[in-house]
Design a protein around this motif. Structure first.
Motif, PDB file in Angstrom:
ATOM      1  N   ASN A   5       0.868  -1.217   0.125  1.00 55.90           N
ATOM      2  CA  ASN A   5      -0.019  -0.056  -0.170  1.00 55.90           C
ATOM      3  C   ASN A   5       0.817   1.412  -0.006  1.00 55.90           C
ATOM      4  N   ASN A   6       1.935   1.263   0.648  1.00 62.53           N
ATOM      5  CA  ASN A   6       2.883   2.324   0.798  1.00 62.53           C
ATOM      6  C   ASN A   6       3.456   2.593  -0.585  1.00 62.53           C
ATOM      7  N   THR A   7       3.914   1.711  -1.271  1.00 65.76           N
ATOM      8  CA  THR A   7       4.368   1.977  -2.610  1.00 65.76           C
ATOM      9  C   THR A   7       3.582   2.416  -3.589  1.00 65.76           C
ATOM     10  N   CYS A   8       2.421   1.851  -3.808  1.00 63.66           N
ATOM     11  CA  CYS A   8       1.367   2.273  -4.407  1.00 63.66           C
ATOM     12  C   CYS A   8       1.073   3.738  -4.523  1.00 63.66           C
ATOM     13  N   HIS A   9       1.078   4.216  -3.238  1.00 61.67           N
ATOM     14  CA  HIS A   9       0.702   5.737  -3.044  1.00 61.67           C
ATOM     15  C   HIS A   9       1.660   6.642  -2.967  1.00 61.67           C
ATOM     16  N   SER A  10       2.992   5.918  -3.086  1.00 65.29           N
ATOM     17  CA  SER A  10       4.249   7.122  -3.091  1.00 65.29           C
ATOM     18  C   SER A  10       4.397   7.285  -4.359  1.00 65.29           C
ATOM     19  N   GLN A  11       4.560   8.845  -4.947  1.00 64.02           N
ATOM     20  CA  GLN A  11       5.015   9.222  -6.171  1.00 64.02           C
ATOM     21  C   GLN A  11       6.297  10.088  -5.943  1.00 64.02           C
ATOM     22  N   THR A  12       6.849  10.243  -6.986  1.00 62.78           N
ATOM     23  CA  THR A  12       8.074  10.737  -6.958  1.00 62.78           C
ATOM     24  C   THR A  12       7.699  12.518  -7.036  1.00 62.78           C
ATOM     25  N   ALA A  13       7.471  13.016  -6.090  1.00 56.88           N
ATOM     26  CA  ALA A  13       7.230  14.628  -6.037  1.00 56.88           C
ATOM     27  C   ALA A  13       8.236  15.550  -6.217  1.00 56.88           C
ATOM     28  N   LYS A  14       8.095  16.307  -6.992  1.00 52.55           N
ATOM     29  CA  LYS A  14       9.328  17.346  -7.303  1.00 52.55           C
ATOM     30  C   LYS A  14       9.171  18.533  -6.167  1.00 52.55           C
ATOM     31  N   LYS A  15      10.272  18.946  -5.676  1.00 53.24           N
ATOM     32  CA  LYS A  15      10.300  20.120  -4.636  1.00 53.24           C
ATOM     33  C   LYS A  15      10.136  21.462  -5.535  1.00 53.24           C
ATOM     34  N   ILE A  16       9.416  22.049  -4.997  1.00 51.86           N
ATOM     35  CA  ILE A  16       8.961  23.415  -5.445  1.00 51.86           C
ATOM     36  C   ILE A  16      10.132  24.576  -4.910  1.00 51.86           C
TER      37      ILE A  16
END
Length: 90
Positions: A5-16
């Motif tokens: 479940n953790n890997t499904c919801h994690s995305q590579t978010a970019k920092k602003i």
């Protein structure tokens, strides 16, 4: 199962970065909330077309990107004019 479940919801978010945050804040202060949303999506690594109708997105681009370019040209013209007027006064 918890790890799946953790890997499904994690995305590579970019920092602003701070410059991008300043652009977003300027849009909000100017009352351009839709443009601020587009900027947030772009800077976060998302494609705004996936969340905003195409025609609306194009209109926002025209109103904001072209307006910024024309404002910068106007300030350049004013600066050049000021320089010429100073030279004439000398």
């Amino acid at each position: 199962m918890h790890q799946i479940n953790n890997t499904c919801h994690s995305q590579t978010a970019k920092k602003i970065n701070t410059e991008q945050i300043e652009q977003i804040i300027k849009a909000i202060i100017a009352g351009k909330y839709s443009w601020a949303c587009v900027l947030i999506l772009r800077f976060s690594g998302y494609n705004p077309i996936d969340y905003i109708p195409y025609r609306t997105y194009i209109r926002l681009l025209k109103n904001n990107c072209l307006a910024e370019k024309s404002n910068s040209k106007d300030t350049e013209k004013k600066e050049v004019f000021d320089i010429k007027s100073n030279l004439i006064r000398l």
